[in-house]
Design a protein around this motif. Structure first.
Motif, PDB file in Angstrom:
ATOM      1  N   GLY A 178       0.811  -1.209   0.000  1.00  0.00           N
ATOM      2  CA  GLY A 178       0.000   0.000   0.000  1.00  0.00           C
ATOM      3  C   GLY A 178       0.847   1.263   0.000  1.00  0.00           C
ATOM      4  N   THR A 179       2.011   1.205   0.662  1.00  0.00           N
ATOM      5  CA  THR A 179       2.892   2.369   0.686  1.00  0.00           C
ATOM      6  C   THR A 179       3.390   2.698  -0.713  1.00  0.00           C
ATOM      7  OG1 THR A 179       3.607   1.750   2.918  1.00  0.00           O
ATOM      8  CG2 THR A 179       4.947   3.374   1.751  1.00  0.00           C
ATOM      9  N   ALA A 180       3.721   1.665  -1.484  1.00  0.00           N
ATOM     10  CA  ALA A 180       4.171   1.891  -2.864  1.00  0.00           C
ATOM     11  C   ALA A 180       3.051   2.493  -3.712  1.00  0.00           C
ATOM     12  CB  ALA A 180       4.659   0.587  -3.472  1.00  0.00           C
ATOM     13  N   HIS A 181       1.810   2.056  -3.477  1.00  0.00           N
ATOM     14  CA  HIS A 181       0.661   2.611  -4.209  1.00  0.00           C
ATOM     15  C   HIS A 181       0.503   4.099  -3.900  1.00  0.00           C
ATOM     16  CE1 HIS A 181      -1.320  -0.897  -6.105  1.00  0.00           C
ATOM     17  NE2 HIS A 181      -0.708  -1.583  -5.142  1.00  0.00           N
ATOM     18  N   ILE A 182       0.671   4.460  -2.633  1.00  0.00           N
ATOM     19  CA  ILE A 182       0.560   5.866  -2.228  1.00  0.00           C
ATOM     20  C   ILE A 182       1.651   6.693  -2.905  1.00  0.00           C
ATOM     21  CG2 ILE A 182       0.842   7.433  -0.259  1.00  0.00           C
ATOM     22  CD1 ILE A 182      -0.472   5.117   1.422  1.00  0.00           C
ATOM     23  N   ILE A 183       2.864   6.157  -2.950  1.00  0.00           N
ATOM     24  CA  ILE A 183       3.985   6.869  -3.566  1.00  0.00           C
ATOM     25  C   ILE A 183       3.748   7.070  -5.060  1.00  0.00           C
ATOM     26  CG2 ILE A 183       6.439   6.656  -4.165  1.00  0.00           C
ATOM     27  CD1 ILE A 183       6.798   5.279  -1.398  1.00  0.00           C
ATOM     28  N   LYS A 184       3.275   6.024  -5.729  1.00  0.00           N
ATOM     29  CA  LYS A 184       3.018   6.128  -7.171  1.00  0.00           C
ATOM     30  C   LYS A 184       1.875   7.103  -7.462  1.00  0.00           C
ATOM     31  CE  LYS A 184       3.974   3.118 -10.137  1.00  0.00           C
ATOM     32  NZ  LYS A 184       4.842   3.073 -11.337  1.00  0.00           N
ATOM     33  N   LYS A 185       0.869   7.096  -6.609  1.00  0.00           N
ATOM     34  CA  LYS A 185      -0.330   7.903  -6.864  1.00  0.00           C
ATOM     35  C   LYS A 185      -0.102   9.386  -6.559  1.00  0.00           C
ATOM     36  CE  LYS A 185      -5.255   8.228  -5.576  1.00  0.00           C
ATOM     37  NZ  LYS A 185      -5.783   8.219  -6.949  1.00  0.00           N
ATOM     38  N   TYR A 186       0.541   9.689  -5.424  1.00  0.00           N
ATOM     39  CA  TYR A 186       0.653  11.084  -4.977  1.00  0.00           C
ATOM     40  C   TYR A 186       2.043  11.694  -5.186  1.00  0.00           C
ATOM     41  CZ  TYR A 186      -3.872  10.140  -2.896  1.00  0.00           C
ATOM     42  OH  TYR A 186      -5.199   9.793  -2.714  1.00  0.00           O
ATOM     43  N   ARG A 187       3.022  10.873  -5.511  1.00  0.00           N
ATOM     44  CA  ARG A 187       4.368  11.333  -5.868  1.00  0.00           C
ATOM     45  C   ARG A 187       4.996  12.267  -4.816  1.00  0.00           C
ATOM     46  NH1 ARG A 187       4.391  12.004 -12.442  1.00  0.00           N
ATOM     47  NH2 ARG A 187       3.303  10.042 -12.901  1.00  0.00           N
ATOM     48  N   LEU A 224      14.681   9.604  -1.273  1.00  0.00           N
ATOM     49  CA  LEU A 224      14.938   8.558  -2.256  1.00  0.00           C
ATOM     50  C   LEU A 224      14.714   9.068  -3.674  1.00  0.00           C
ATOM     51  CD1 LEU A 224      13.181   5.494  -0.556  1.00  0.00           C
ATOM     52  CD2 LEU A 224      15.616   6.065  -0.559  1.00  0.00           C
ATOM     53  N   ASP A 225      15.479   8.510  -4.586  1.00  0.00           N
ATOM     54  CA  ASP A 225      15.324   8.806  -6.010  1.00  0.00           C
ATOM     55  C   ASP A 225      14.347   7.778  -6.588  1.00  0.00           C
ATOM     56  OD1 ASP A 225      15.558   9.630  -8.616  1.00  0.00           O
ATOM     57  OD2 ASP A 225      17.551   8.756  -8.925  1.00  0.00           O
ATOM     58  N   ILE A 226      13.130   8.206  -6.872  1.00  0.00           N
ATOM     59  CA  ILE A 226      12.082   7.292  -7.340  1.00  0.00           C
ATOM     60  C   ILE A 226      11.546   7.750  -8.692  1.00  0.00           C
ATOM     61  CG2 ILE A 226       9.760   6.365  -6.871  1.00  0.00           C
ATOM     62  CD1 ILE A 226      10.397   6.625  -3.895  1.00  0.00           C
ATOM     63  N   ASP A 227      11.462   6.832  -9.632  1.00  0.00           N
ATOM     64  CA  ASP A 227      10.842   7.103 -10.931  1.00  0.00           C
ATOM     65  C   ASP A 227       9.351   6.786 -10.800  1.00  0.00           C
ATOM     66  OD1 ASP A 227       9.896   7.169 -13.530  1.00  0.00           O
ATOM     67  OD2 ASP A 227      11.621   6.126 -14.382  1.00  0.00           O
ATOM     68  N   GLU A 247       8.794   3.123 -12.417  1.00  0.00           N
ATOM     69  CA  GLU A 247       9.262   2.142 -11.436  1.00  0.00           C
ATOM     70  C   GLU A 247       8.110   1.272 -10.939  1.00  0.00           C
ATOM     71  OE1 GLU A 247      12.590   2.118  -7.870  1.00  0.00           O
ATOM     72  OE2 GLU A 247      12.015   3.980  -8.863  1.00  0.00           O
ATOM     73  N   SER A 248       8.337  -0.017 -10.809  1.00  0.00           N
ATOM     74  CA  SER A 248       7.283  -0.960 -10.396  1.00  0.00           C
ATOM     75  C   SER A 248       7.050  -0.861  -8.892  1.00  0.00           C
ATOM     76  CB  SER A 248       7.679  -2.394 -10.748  1.00  0.00           C
ATOM     77  OG  SER A 248       8.786  -2.816  -9.968  1.00  0.00           O
ATOM     78  N   PHE A 249       5.886  -1.362  -8.442  1.00  0.00           N
ATOM     79  CA  PHE A 249       5.584  -1.400  -7.016  1.00  0.00           C
ATOM     80  C   PHE A 249       6.628  -2.217  -6.272  1.00  0.00           C
ATOM     81  CE2 PHE A 249       1.229  -0.901  -8.867  1.00  0.00           C
ATOM     82  CZ  PHE A 249       0.993   0.377  -8.381  1.00  0.00           C
TER      83      PHE A 249
END
Length: 267
Positions: free
Chosen positions: A172-181, A218-221, A225-227
């Motif tokens: 779920g944390t990865a989903h939040i990061i992908k959704k709200y950046r 963190l450097d996140i694409d 970048e995948s979950f």
């Protein structure tokens, strides 16, 4: 500030400010008295924008960890370098700071309800409830509440969802990061398990050296970048990746054994 001005969750900011002040005064000696808190990375806190920041951390107690972060973050914003000396920093606390917590935990007592008002984003856990394993669907309102908090300020989350170390991080944390950046800042804590009981309310042992390391964002694409890749990156950053398992201290192992014995006794 208007006396009755509210944040996006309907909490009166004047009341929230006083709750944070009082809680900080009550808990201060737990980190600068009975025990010592060693801090690293306060400059990183000062360089962050006022909103859109997600702190991800390992978790050792229900409340002592996040209370320590409120101390450290406010002290850092007040110009203190890697210290919480002089509690005057709490007079004007950052009010748009939130932390993610299980709804069932925050409803258990008057104290937890007060702590919730001070900054909790209460979510319904999808994997565990009332001490039992469950399998629930994620509530979209929980996700949107975290998004609202990120738009308003900073959010602290513990992606393992448990105080037991080395457990897998929740996707779920990865989903939040992908959704709200958000800007994602890792925090690594230690010593809290030895200092406090599991809830983080009772002092279990004095004279313990606690530590908090705030790392570079963190450097996140966010786009590509995948979950799974994000989760792997988070686990390594907060030192809960399996490669860190061998460095757990004997004191932590003993604290975990005592905690497990107490849990079995209660059951």
């Amino acid at each position: 500030m208007s006396l009755f001005k509210e944040n996006p969750f309907g909490h009166i900011l004047f009341l929230k400010k006083w709750l944070i002040r009082i809680a900080a005064v009550i808990t201060y000696r737990r980190y600068k008295g009975f025990n010592k808190l060693e801090i690293e990375g306060s400059q990183i806190i000062r360089d962050l924008p006022d909103t859109g920041v997600l702190f991800v951390s390992n978790h050792q107690t229900y409340f002592a960890d996040v209370v320590a972060m409120f101390h450290v973050f406010n002290a850092s914003l007040s110009g203190r370098k890697d210290t919480i000396s002089n509690i005057g920093y709490i007079w004007n606390p950052k009010l748009n700071m939130y932390y993610v917590a299980a709804a069932e935990t925050m409803k258990k007592s008057l104290l937890t309800k007060i702590l919730a008002y001070a900054g909790s984003i209460s979510i319904q856990r999808t994997w565990r409830a009332d001490g039992q394993n469950v399998n629930r669907q994620v509530k979209m309102s929980d996700i949107s509440n975290i998004g609202t908090a990120l738009e308003d300020g900073w959010v602290i989350t513990f992606p393992q969802g448990t105080t037991t170390p080395w457990k897998p991080l929740r996707k779920g944390t990865a989903h939040i990061i992908k959704k709200y950046r958000p800007i994602v800042v890792p925090v690594v804590i230690d010593g809290f398990r030895r200092s406090f009981d599991k809830k983080g309310l009772r002092i279990k042992k004095k004279g313990i050296l606690q530590s908090m390391v705030i790392k570079e964002p963190l450097d996140i694409d966010y786009e590509n970048e995948s979950f799974e890749s994000i989760i792997e990156k988070l686990g390594y950053a907060i030192e809960q990746d399996s490669s860190f398992l061998k460095v757990i201290s004997k004191a932590d192992l003993k604290a975990l054994e005592e905690e497990n014995k107490l849990r079995k006794w209660k059951l």
